[in-house]
Each structure stands twice: as C-alpha cells, then as structure tokens.
Design a protein around this motif. Structure first.
Motif, PDB file in Angstrom:
ATOM      1  N   LEU A   1       0.831  -1.215   0.000  1.00 28.94           N
ATOM      2  CA  LEU A   1       0.000   0.000   0.000  1.00 28.94           C
ATOM      3  C   LEU A   1       0.862   1.260   0.000  1.00 28.94           C
ATOM      4  CD1 LEU A   1      -2.702  -1.189   2.563  1.00 28.94           C
ATOM      5  CD2 LEU A   1      -3.057  -0.770   0.125  1.00 28.94           C
ATOM      6  N   GLU A   2       2.028   1.186   0.618  1.00 28.98           N
ATOM      7  CA  GLU A   2       2.964   2.326   0.628  1.00 28.98           C
ATOM      8  C   GLU A   2       3.509   2.580  -0.782  1.00 28.98           C
ATOM      9  OE1 GLU A   2       4.712   5.557   1.951  1.00 28.98           O
ATOM     10  OE2 GLU A   2       3.471   4.290   3.271  1.00 28.98           O
ATOM     11  N   ILE A   3       3.831   1.489  -1.500  1.00 37.91           N
ATOM     12  CA  ILE A   3       4.303   1.613  -2.891  1.00 37.91           C
ATOM     13  C   ILE A   3       3.192   2.205  -3.758  1.00 37.91           C
ATOM     14  CG2 ILE A   3       5.002   0.289  -4.953  1.00 37.91           C
ATOM     15  CD1 ILE A   3       7.275   0.482  -3.043  1.00 37.91           C
ATOM     16  N   PHE A   4       1.944   1.784  -3.499  1.00 41.12           N
ATOM     17  CA  PHE A   4       0.791   2.307  -4.243  1.00 41.12           C
ATOM     18  C   PHE A   4       0.646   3.811  -4.025  1.00 41.12           C
ATOM     19  CE2 PHE A   4      -4.002   2.847  -4.305  1.00 41.12           C
ATOM     20  CZ  PHE A   4      -4.095   2.878  -5.686  1.00 41.12           C
ATOM     21  N   LYS A   5       0.818   4.214  -2.773  1.00 39.99           N
ATOM     22  CA  LYS A   5       0.750   5.640  -2.434  1.00 39.99           C
ATOM     23  C   LYS A   5       1.865   6.421  -3.132  1.00 39.99           C
ATOM     24  CE  LYS A   5       0.806   8.654   1.674  1.00 39.99           C
ATOM     25  NZ  LYS A   5       0.984   8.682   3.146  1.00 39.99           N
ATOM     26  N   ARG A   6       3.069   5.843  -3.131  1.00 38.97           N
ATOM     27  CA  ARG A   6       4.231   6.466  -3.784  1.00 38.97           C
ATOM     28  C   ARG A   6       4.018   6.559  -5.304  1.00 38.97           C
ATOM     29  NH1 ARG A   6      10.128   3.708  -2.836  1.00 38.97           N
ATOM     30  NH2 ARG A   6      11.336   4.818  -4.423  1.00 38.97           N
ATOM     31  N   MET A   7       3.397   5.534  -5.860  1.00 36.82           N
ATOM     32  CA  MET A   7       3.123   5.502  -7.303  1.00 36.82           C
ATOM     33  C   MET A   7       2.194   6.639  -7.707  1.00 36.82           C
ATOM     34  SD  MET A   7       1.272   2.412  -9.395  1.00 36.82           S
ATOM     35  CE  MET A   7      -0.378   3.049  -9.368  1.00 36.82           C
ATOM     36  N   ARG A   8       1.134   6.829  -6.924  1.00 30.88           N
ATOM     37  CA  ARG A   8       0.195   7.919  -7.230  1.00 30.88           C
ATOM     38  C   ARG A   8       0.855   9.285  -7.073  1.00 30.88           C
ATOM     39  NH1 ARG A   8      -5.013   6.989  -3.697  1.00 30.88           N
ATOM     40  NH2 ARG A   8      -3.418   6.368  -2.199  1.00 30.88           N
ATOM     41  N   TYR A   9       1.738   9.409  -6.072  1.00 33.48           N
ATOM     42  CA  TYR A   9       2.458  10.669  -5.858  1.00 33.48           C
ATOM     43  C   TYR A   9       3.348  11.007  -7.061  1.00 33.48           C
ATOM     44  CZ  TYR A   9       5.608  14.110  -3.757  1.00 33.48           C
ATOM     45  OH  TYR A   9       6.353  15.244  -3.509  1.00 33.48           O
ATOM     46  N   GLU A  10       3.918   9.952  -7.678  1.00 36.86           N
ATOM     47  CA  GLU A  10       4.791  10.147  -8.854  1.00 36.86           C
ATOM     48  C   GLU A  10       3.993  10.418 -10.130  1.00 36.86           C
ATOM     49  OE1 GLU A  10       8.097  10.287  -9.083  1.00 36.86           O
ATOM     50  OE2 GLU A  10       8.374  10.033  -6.922  1.00 36.86           O
ATOM     51  N   GLY A  11       2.670  10.375 -10.044  1.00 36.66           N
ATOM     52  CA  GLY A  11       1.831  10.719 -11.198  1.00 36.66           C
ATOM     53  C   GLY A  11       1.393   9.544 -12.050  1.00 36.66           C
ATOM     54  N   PHE A  12       1.647   8.308 -11.600  1.00 37.24           N
ATOM     55  CA  PHE A  12       1.230   7.134 -12.350  1.00 37.24           C
ATOM     56  C   PHE A  12      -0.208   6.761 -11.980  1.00 37.24           C
ATOM     57  CE2 PHE A  12       5.855   6.713 -12.280  1.00 37.24           C
ATOM     58  CZ  PHE A  12       6.119   6.464 -13.621  1.00 37.24           C
ATOM     59  N   VAL A  13      -0.983   6.373 -12.988  1.00 41.28           N
ATOM     60  CA  VAL A  13      -2.381   6.000 -12.780  1.00 41.28           C
ATOM     61  C   VAL A  13      -2.470   4.482 -12.694  1.00 41.28           C
ATOM     62  CG1 VAL A  13      -4.724   6.111 -13.714  1.00 41.28           C
ATOM     63  CG2 VAL A  13      -3.151   8.033 -14.055  1.00 41.28           C
ATOM     64  N   ALA A  14      -3.131   4.006 -11.667  1.00 40.30           N
ATOM     65  CA  ALA A  14      -3.271   2.556 -11.454  1.00 40.30           C
ATOM     66  C   ALA A  14      -4.045   1.912 -12.591  1.00 40.30           C
ATOM     67  CB  ALA A  14      -3.986   2.299 -10.134  1.00 40.30           C
ATOM     68  N   ASP A  15      -3.659   0.683 -12.950  1.00 41.11           N
ATOM     69  CA  ASP A  15      -4.384  -0.081 -13.961  1.00 41.11           C
ATOM     70  C   ASP A  15      -4.907  -1.378 -13.349  1.00 41.11           C
ATOM     71  OD1 ASP A  15      -2.148  -1.650 -13.727  1.00 41.11           O
ATOM     72  OD2 ASP A  15      -1.552  -1.527 -15.831  1.00 41.11           O
ATOM     73  N   SER A  16      -5.413  -2.247 -14.183  1.00 39.86           N
ATOM     74  CA  SER A  16      -6.003  -3.512 -13.721  1.00 39.86           C
ATOM     75  C   SER A  16      -4.993  -4.364 -12.954  1.00 39.86           C
ATOM     76  CB  SER A  16      -6.528  -4.279 -14.937  1.00 39.86           C
ATOM     77  OG  SER A  16      -7.021  -5.528 -14.581  1.00 39.86           O
ATOM     78  N   VAL A  17      -3.741  -4.404 -13.445  1.00 39.53           N
ATOM     79  CA  VAL A  17      -2.693  -5.218 -12.811  1.00 39.53           C
ATOM     80  C   VAL A  17      -2.373  -4.702 -11.413  1.00 39.53           C
ATOM     81  CG1 VAL A  17      -0.317  -6.068 -13.058  1.00 39.53           C
ATOM     82  CG2 VAL A  17      -1.739  -5.772 -15.078  1.00 39.53           C
ATOM     83  N   THR A  18      -2.397  -3.388 -11.241  1.00 44.12           N
ATOM     84  CA  THR A  18      -2.114  -2.780  -9.934  1.00 44.12           C
ATOM     85  C   THR A  18      -3.054  -3.337  -8.870  1.00 44.12           C
ATOM     86  OG1 THR A  18      -1.610  -0.726 -11.131  1.00 44.12           O
ATOM     87  CG2 THR A  18      -1.738  -0.581  -8.743  1.00 44.12           C
ATOM     88  N   PHE A  19      -4.335  -3.418  -9.221  1.00 45.99           N
ATOM     89  CA  PHE A  19      -5.334  -3.858  -8.231  1.00 45.99           C
ATOM     90  C   PHE A  19      -5.243  -5.354  -7.938  1.00 45.99           C
ATOM     91  CE2 PHE A  19      -7.146   0.256  -9.280  1.00 45.99           C
ATOM     92  CZ  PHE A  19      -7.515   0.703  -8.019  1.00 45.99           C
ATOM     93  N   VAL A  20      -4.778  -6.144  -8.904  1.00 45.68           N
ATOM     94  CA  VAL A  20      -4.555  -7.569  -8.621  1.00 45.68           C
ATOM     95  C   VAL A  20      -3.514  -7.705  -7.509  1.00 45.68           C
ATOM     96  CG1 VAL A  20      -3.677  -9.762  -9.531  1.00 45.68           C
ATOM     97  CG2 VAL A  20      -5.216  -8.371 -10.925  1.00 45.68           C
ATOM     98  N   GLY A  21      -2.418  -6.945  -7.633  1.00 43.64           N
ATOM     99  CA  GLY A  21      -1.362  -6.959  -6.615  1.00 43.64           C
ATOM    100  C   GLY A  21      -1.840  -6.478  -5.267  1.00 43.64           C
ATOM    101  N   LEU A  22      -2.620  -5.392  -5.265  1.00 47.42           N
ATOM    102  CA  LEU A  22      -3.112  -4.817  -4.004  1.00 47.42           C
ATOM    103  C   LEU A  22      -4.103  -5.757  -3.309  1.00 47.42           C
ATOM    104  CD1 LEU A  22      -3.649  -1.128  -5.176  1.00 47.42           C
ATOM    105  CD2 LEU A  22      -1.954  -1.902  -3.505  1.00 47.42           C
ATOM    106  N   LEU A  23      -5.020  -6.341  -4.081  1.00 44.36           N
ATOM    107  CA  LEU A  23      -6.004  -7.262  -3.499  1.00 44.36           C
ATOM    108  C   LEU A  23      -5.332  -8.531  -2.975  1.00 44.36           C
ATOM    109  CD1 LEU A  23      -8.850  -6.837  -6.150  1.00 44.36           C
ATOM    110  CD2 LEU A  23      -8.957  -6.120  -3.755  1.00 44.36           C
ATOM    111  N   THR A  24      -4.306  -8.991  -3.684  1.00 40.05           N
ATOM    112  CA  THR A  24      -3.537 -10.160  -3.213  1.00 40.05           C
ATOM    113  C   THR A  24      -2.854  -9.842  -1.889  1.00 40.05           C
ATOM    114  OG1 THR A  24      -3.130 -10.846  -5.499  1.00 40.05           O
ATOM    115  CG2 THR A  24      -1.688 -11.780  -3.825  1.00 40.05           C
ATOM    116  N   ALA A  25      -2.283  -8.634  -1.808  1.00 40.58           N
ATOM    117  CA  ALA A  25      -1.601  -8.200  -0.578  1.00 40.58           C
ATOM    118  C   ALA A  25      -2.577  -8.177   0.603  1.00 40.58           C
ATOM    119  CB  ALA A  25      -0.997  -6.822  -0.786  1.00 40.58           C
ATOM    120  N   CYS A  26      -3.760  -7.604   0.380  1.00 44.66           N
ATOM    121  CA  CYS A  26      -4.765  -7.526   1.447  1.00 44.66           C
ATOM    122  C   CYS A  26      -5.264  -8.916   1.838  1.00 44.66           C
ATOM    123  CB  CYS A  26      -5.940  -6.664   0.995  1.00 44.66           C
ATOM    124  SG  CYS A  26      -5.508  -4.915   0.818  1.00 44.66           S
ATOM    125  N   SER A  27      -5.380  -9.791   0.840  1.00 44.28           N
ATOM    126  CA  SER A  27      -5.833 -11.166   1.103  1.00 44.28           C
ATOM    127  C   SER A  27      -4.834 -11.915   1.970  1.00 44.28           C
ATOM    128  CB  SER A  27      -6.039 -11.897  -0.230  1.00 44.28           C
ATOM    129  OG  SER A  27      -6.370 -13.245  -0.016  1.00 44.28           O
TER     130      SER A  27
END
Length: 593
Positions: free
Chosen positions: A393-419
């Motif tokens: 989630l910290e990397i996700f936050k850093r990614m958005r700060y750098e101006g990158f927009v999340a895609d479908s693959v991003t959410f697979v990783g995030l949901l796996t992490a939460c699971s």
C-alpha cells in the motif's frame, strides 16, 4: 579522374555506412576544392543521411548553390529511412522540382509511418497526375500506405490496376493481410502468385507463417514449412525465426528444437524466440543453457544477449524460482553493463520476488534511475505475494504521488496483498474503488482475489453473494476457490451449494469431487465422503497427481505424488525418514518440557 574516384569511394562508404572513412573523404573533397561539385555534394548528403548525421547532410544541402532531383531525393529518403517522416514531408512540401518515383515512394512511406491518410491520398493524386502511379516502386508504396491506414479496398484497387504485378507487389498485399490476421485472403494471393509463375520468397513465407499461430491454422503453417524446406528457406534466419515462433505458440517443443538447430546463422532474435519457447513449454533449463552460451567468452553463436534476451532469461529463472541462476544473471549484468534498460530492471525485481527475496527486490527497485507503471506493479505484486500488505500500500501511495495512474494489474497486486495479510476491509474498499474512482471494471482475476480474501477470513456467505452478483458466476475457478475456503472453515452449507454449481460447470473433472470429499471429511461426515468418492469413480475421471519443484545445486528437480522413479529415491526416502524421526523427537521433548 580524381572526381570519379572520390564519387565512387563516397558511394561505397554510403552503402557500408562507413562514417569515419566518409569524413576523411569529405576532408579530401574540401582540400582539393571540389566541395562545390554537384555530384560529390549529392554523394556526401547521401552518406551523412545514411549514417543519420542529418545536421551535416542538411548543412551541405543548404550551402549548395544548385540542387537537382538527386539532392532532394537523398535528403527526403534519408529522413524517411531514419524514422523522421515529418521532416521528409516538410522537405517535400518545399521542393520546387517535379518529383521522381523515388521521392514519391519515400514520401508515401513517410505518410504510412504517420498514418497520414489525407496527405497520402493527396500525394497519390499528385503521382497519378504526373503518370507515376503505374511504376511499381510507387504503386507498391501506395498499397503499403493504404493497408497501414486500414484502407484495404483502396490497396486492392491499386493492386488490381497493375498490369503485371511483381513479387514485391504480391508480398506487400500478403504482408498486409497477414498483419491484419486475414490468413485466408493472404493464402488466396499466395496461390495466385504461384499461378502467375512468380516464386514466393522469404518475405512471402515469413508473412504467412507468422500468423499460423493457432492450433486451427497449424496445418496450414506445417504445409508452408514443408515448402520452405524444399526451397531451402527454412535454414535462413528470416524464415526460421517465424517457424520457431509458430511451433512455440502451439506448444510443440520438439519441432521448436528441430527448427532452432537447422537455422544456420542464428541471430539474437533466434535465441530470444527459443528462450521464450522453452519458457512457454516448460523446458526452462534448455532456455537458460542458450543464455549461458551467449554470455560465455567463446560461445557457439558469436552473439551477445540484448535486453530482451536478459529479461527472458530472468523470467525463466523466476518461473523456476531459481535464485542461483537469477543471481548469476544479475551479477553478470553488474559486471558487464553500466546502464540497464527499465525492462531488465523490472525483470530483476520480478525474479527476486518469485525467489522469495523481497528485500533484494526492494533494493533493486530503490536503485532504479527511472521507473514506469510496470516497475510499481511488479513491486506491489512482490510485497503482496509475500503478505507485506503495508509495504504494498505504501508503494501504491508512492506511485500515485509520482503521477502514475493505477491499472487492472495494480489492483490484482493490491487485493492479493490484502488477502494474504487479512486486511479484508481495506481490500473491499480497494475493490469497490476500482469502478467508482479509477473507472476500471473488475475482471475475473480481481473477483478471484476478493473471494480468496473473504474466504480466508471466513466471510463465506458474503463471498457467495459477490460471486452471484458478478458477471463471472459461471466460472469454475471462482466456485472452486469458494469451495476450498468452505473446506478450510468447515462450512458445509455454503460448500454444498458451491460444489453443486461446480459439478454443473465441470462434470468431467476430478477437482469438484475431491474438494467436496475433503469438505465432508473436515466435518466428520464419512458416509458423504464415501458417496463423493463413489461418484468420482463412476464418472471414470482420474485425479491428476500433484507435483512440486525444488532446486538442488542449481538444477530444478520435479517430484510427483506416487512416482518413485527418481535416480536417488532410496537416499530421499532415508532422508525423509530421518527428518520424520527428528520431528517426532522434537515434538515429544517439547511436550514433556
């Protein structure tokens, strides 16, 4: 005599792109006072354009007191061939002379590169007006341009109007159909080409074999392969590479290996295709051997691996979870390359993550001079698969700060992490934000992660509701996932409903029966266990034996349930018995301490 000699030498330098020799000859031209000669100036323009030194070529062009059609042609074709189509068109617009077929060909090619249909059509009209449209060089360029702009009818109209189309004309159309996956039309033209007495060449076969990548088209590809064998084209690198790719896509590794061995002068693309084929067909070790040979000081191929080769070899190491091989490749890169491509960095991160070394993956990620969305997605997935949800989630936050927009693959990783970390509420919030905040429609892989996450936490009724409300309620993988979770939490009620649905979707596979049997066993319902096993036996379906891989001294060893054919099976059994005895001893000592 000197003038002719200098002209001939400059022409040779242009053909061989001998930049340094060309500069020396240019100096000789200036010293002898011949720099104002029109012919030599044209040779120099052509030399610098071919060597992509457009500053020098334009400087000579601008200082010429007289320019002829060759001067303009050298500059325009130079820009087109160097991938500067806009410059070619700008120069064409300023040209005061009537173009010849070579200039028309170059500017039409520039229009094709830019997908500039309007300008291309205007130049087509210009060539038609000046009587150049029937010259093969121009007509072939026009067909190529219309095909690239998805105007097949216009391309076919030009092809039909040619009184005697040559092999290049046929190849342009065949390649166009092939690139747009129109195999039947490409084959039709291929047969017509043969009837007209024109011999298909490597370009014809490359285009057609290149799209015979599905099992349905394989018989056509094999037929074309046989023809290339008769003509001796299968051993050429150009045709051999597409043959490799065709068999690789269809999973025929034996044919891939034969085709690879037959190619006489292999290039980097040949080796890259073979390594990818090895990865696709599960022959990982053979792929790594090719990479190892390429990196050796004296190798059989006389080739050096490029970025794609390295990324492919790292991907093979990741598939094997081989820290030994992956680490060696990384070490080789550190020793031999100062700058790494971003794709190679991403492959290194992925390799370390798959080998269970998330700390090394993080270290490489932090050292990257530049990152793209794939870099962030790879790092999120690395943390997610290891249960480091906070870091993901910290990397996700850093990614958005750098101006990158999340895609479908991003959410697979995030949901796996939460699971994996049990962060159910956070995972649900991310899943619900996909459509609402990011405009991403959840796909089957996202739903699978969600069901796994809810299933791990025991929220099985809620998981069932999500499945039924989704567009993937008839997917067997999702129901199998839910049934596995039911067995884990001994929820027979939801589990039976999931099993019934799974049996509807997969009546010919063993997994629903095995999962249902295990579910009943976890609840002590032995009569139902026997009934489930009997149902499996009545179907005649056999359960596929499970297997696992382990790396021993850099070699991946495969172990299958019930298979005792391993060369070291006796040693393995003794070791297992020893470990079993030690485990029991430790358990007993802990029990009485």
């Amino acid at each position: 005599m000197l003038l002719q000699r200098l002209g001939m030498l400059l022409q040779q330098c242009s053909q061989k792109k001998a930049f340094r020799h060309g500069i020396a000859l240019h100096a000789s031209v200036i010293k002898t006072g011949m720099d104002s000669d029109l012919v030599l100036s044209n040779h120099l323009i052509n030399l610098y354009a071919k060597c992509k030194d457009f500053e020098s070529s334009h400087q000579i062009f601008d200082h010429m007191s007289n320019r002829n059609i060759v001067s303009w042609s050298a500059m325009i074709s130079g820009y087109d061939q160097a991938g500067k189509p806009s410059m070619a068109l700008d120069l064409f617009a300023k040209m005061p002379l009537q173009p010849n077929e070579y200039i028309y060909g170059s500017v039409i090619s520039a229009c094709a590169t830019l997908f500039a249909l309007t300008q291309g059509s205007q130049i087509h009209g210009h060539s038609l007006k000046n009587g150049y449209d029937q010259i093969s060089y121009v007509s072939n360029s026009l067909m190529s341009m219309y095909i690239k702009c998805d105007c097949f009818d216009d391309a076919l109209c030009i092809f039909s109007s040619i009184s005697e189309p040559n092999s290049v004309s046929y190849n342009v159309m065949i390649t166009g159909f092939a690139e747009n996956l129109k195999l039947s039309k490409g084959l039709e033209l291929f047969r017509l080409m043969n009837k007209q007495g024109l011999d298909p060449d490597e370009f014809s076969y490359m285009a057609l074999i290149g799209i015979c990548s599905s099992v349905e088209d394989l018989h056509v590809g094999i037929g074309l392969h046989c023809q290339t064998v008769k003509l001796g084209l299968d051993t050429t690198v150009f045709v051999g590479n597409v043959i490799l790719m065709m068999y690789s896509t269809c999973g025929l590794f034996e044919e891939v290996e034969k085709a690879f061995m037959l190619i006489k002068e292999k290039d980097v693309i040949t080796c890259n295709t073979f390594i990818v084929a090895c990865s696709n067909c599960g022959e990982h070790t053979k792929g790594l051997m090719v990479y190892k040979d390429m990196t050796a000081t004296k190798n059989n191929f006389s080739l050096s691996p490029d970025e794609f080769t390295t990324a492919s070899a790292l991907a093979v190491s990741a598939e094997l979870a081989s820290f030994h091989h992956g680490g060696q490749i990384h070490a080789h890169l550190i020793r031999t390359r100062m700058v790494l491509d971003i794709a190679v960095y991403n492959a290194i991160i992925n390799m370390y993550a798959k080998c269970g070394c998330s700390k090394y993956a993080s270290h490489v990620f932090n050292l990257m001079p530049n990152r793209n969305l794939i870099s962030y997605n790879t790092m999120i997935a690395a943390h997610g698969n290891h249960g480091h949800a906070t870091a993901a989630l910290e990397i996700f936050k850093r990614m958005r700060y750098e101006g990158f927009v999340a895609d479908s693959v991003t959410f697979v990783g995030l949901l796996t992490a939460c699971s994996h970390a049990g962060l159910v509420d956070e995972g649900l919030a991310l899943f619900n934000s996909m459509q609402e905040t990011y405009g991403i429609c959840p796909m089957i892989e996202h739903l699978s992660c969600l069901i796994d996450m809810l299933g791990r936490s025991g929220r099985l009724e809620e998981a069932e509701c999500y499945v039924k409300a989704s567009a993937f309620q008839n997917d067997s993988v999702i129901w199998g996932n839910l049934l596995s979770s039911c067995r884990l939490h001994k929820n027979v009620v939801v589990g039976e409903r999931a099993a019934i649905k799974l049996l509807e979707l997969q009546p010919g596979t063993s997994s629903p029966y095995v999962l249902l049997s295990n579910l009943y066993a976890s609840d002590g319902r032995w009569e139902d266990v026997a009934a489930a096993r009997k149902m499996l036996k009545c179907t005649g379906v056999k359960k596929e034996p499970g297997h696992s891989f382990i790396e021993v001294k850099g070699i991946a060893e495969k172990f299958t349930v019930g298979d005792f054919s391993h060369a070291q099976i006796e040693e393995i059994i003794v070791t297992l018995e020893s470990l079993n005895w030690m485990t029991k001893k430790l358990y007993m000592s802990a029990l009485f301490d």
